[in-house]
Structure formats: structure tokens, C-alpha cells
Design an enzyme around this catalytic site. Structure first.
Site: not given
Length: 253
Positions: A141, A154
């Protein structure tokens, strides 16, 4: 793409969102796709969307369970043949300010987003090494590259995936196993929709994200599938250890 016909590919989280788009694109290129997903019905729906000529088989797998991953990998090799591509796409998050979070949430995020890829690499890469070739494409990401508020753990996991990919790429280069990372930006997926919710606040949050993207739109799952197929193909024979952002120009790093 050259060289994907009849190649066997594992796609974790292939039942929806980005994983579904990747699975469908690989099947379109002629690959035989094994979907690892907690929700087998979603995987079967992906297979239905691919049409009758595609080979997509779903395995119910918790990627955070090492023994389950090992068993599923063995089943794929028995059912479909030698694994050429491992695409680690499965992910999960619950956005929350770090100081308001607790260890139980950290553990769940880490189990899926970091231990999941560790488990699949450990199960699949020895098979690739023994055969002298293979590809791994990890979906990270852009949150890992620039940080994201309310997604600290995350982001840490995805940053770990990037560093891990580079390290294993160095270890396995001489064995013919190439590893790369794709970093999506904000994307219209079921997970994003669950994060955004509904109502005025959701609209404002989405509009704010879009304003930060030069192409002025959210990503769609199909925006990433071609890059994964390329990295899995013969066209990427001289690419390893790279981190590629596919984010509409949001982060020009």
C-alpha cells in the site's frame, strides 16, 4: 502478456476487490488460478465471472494459519500443477487512532497483513527454488511509503512487506525467483466501503482523498491487475526487488 498460459497462480484474497480483479486478469491471460480466501463463496463467484473457459479453483484458507497454508499449497500443486506465481493480496484493517487501539487489534492486523505473507512465502518459495524459477507479487500500500493517519499498524505491516520483499528478492535472485511489490492508492473496494461507511462524513472523506490524487479519481480494482500480470510474465524477466506505486500519481516517489 507472454508466458502466462497454463501457469499456476495463487491469489490470496481473490474473492473480492483487487484480488478478484487480479484473478480474473490472470485467468484471461490463460493462467490457472488458485484463490485462497476465507469466504469460498466469494471465490466461486469470481470463478463464475471468469466464464467457462477459465480455470479458477477456490481453497478456503486463513493465511494467518501456517499449517492451513502449507496444506492448501500442497493441494494446489496436486490439483493444478507446479506453482509459478504467488500473489499476496489478502489484507484487512480497522482504521483507528493508534492511541485508542489495543493489542488485540494489533495482533489481528499483523496476523493477516504480515504473518499471512510470511506463511505463504515459506510454503511456496522452496518449491520455486527447487524448480529454478517463479514469481512473487506482494500487494502492499502507498500507506507504507508515506504513512496514513488511523492506519499506523497496517502501514507498519505493509512497510514490512516491502522490506521483506526486497530482502527475499536478494536471497532468491540466483535461484530464478523474482519478487516485487505493488502499492495501490485509495481504491473502491468492499474493504474501503466498510471503512468509509455511509452518509455525509463518508462523502467528505472520499472527496478529500480524491482531491489529493492528480488523476482526480479513486482507483478501481482493475487498475492493478495488469501490473500484477506484467510482473508475473516473461516481459518482467529482468525486474526484481522493486516497489511500484499504482496510485493515480498521489505519491510520486
Amino acid at each position: 502478456m507472454r508466458g502466462l498460459s497454463n501457469k499456476v497462480a495463487i491469489v490470496t484474497g481473490g474473492g473480492q476487490g483487487i484480488g478478484r480483479a487480479i484473478s480474473l486478469r490472470l485467468a484471461e491471460e490463460g493462467a490457472k488460478v488458485a484463490i485462497f480466501d476465507l469466504n469460498p463463496a466469494a471465490g466461486e463467484e469470481t470463478a463464475t465471472l471468469a466464464g467457462s473457459g477459465a480455470v479458477i479453483k477456490t481453497y478456503q484458507v486463513d493465511v494467518g494459519d501456517y499449517a492451513a497454508v502449507q496444506a492448501a499449497v500442497a493441494a494446489v500443486e496436486a490439483d493444478l500443477g507446479p506453482i509459478w506465481l504467488l500473489c499476496n493480496n489478502a489484507g484487512w484493517d480497522k482504521p483507528l487512532a493508534f492511541l485508542k487501539s489495543d493489542q488485540a487489534l494489533w495482533d489481528k492486523i499483523i496476523r493477516i497483513n504480515l504473518y499471512g505473507p510470511l506463511n505463504t512465502h515459506h510454503a511456496v518459495c522452496p518449491l520455486m527454488v527447487a524448480r529454478g524459477g517463479g514469481r512473487v507479487v506482494n500487494i502492499a500500500s502507498d500507506a507504507a511509503r508515506v504513512g496514513t493517519s488511523d492506519e499506523a499498524v497496517y502501514s507498519a505491516c505493509k512497510g514490512g512487506v516491502i522490506s521483506f520483499t526486497k530482502s527475499i528478492a536478494r536471497e532468491l535472485a540466483r535461484k530464478g525467483v523474482l519478487l516485487n511489490t505493488v502499492c495501490p492508492g485509495p481504491t473502491n473496494t468492499p474493504m474501503m466501503q466498510s471503512v468509509l461507511g455511509t452518509g455525509d462524513d463518508a462523502i467528505k472523506w472520499k472527496d478529500a482523498m480524491v482531491r489529493g490524487i492528480p488523476l482526480k479519481r479513486m482507483g478501481e480494482p482493475e487498475d492493478y491487475a495488469g501490473m500484477v500480470a506484467f510482473l508475473a510474465s516473461e516481459d518482467a524477466n529482468f525486474i526484481t526487488g522493486q516497489t511500484i506505486s499504482v496510485s493515480g500519481g498521489m505519491n510520486m516517489i
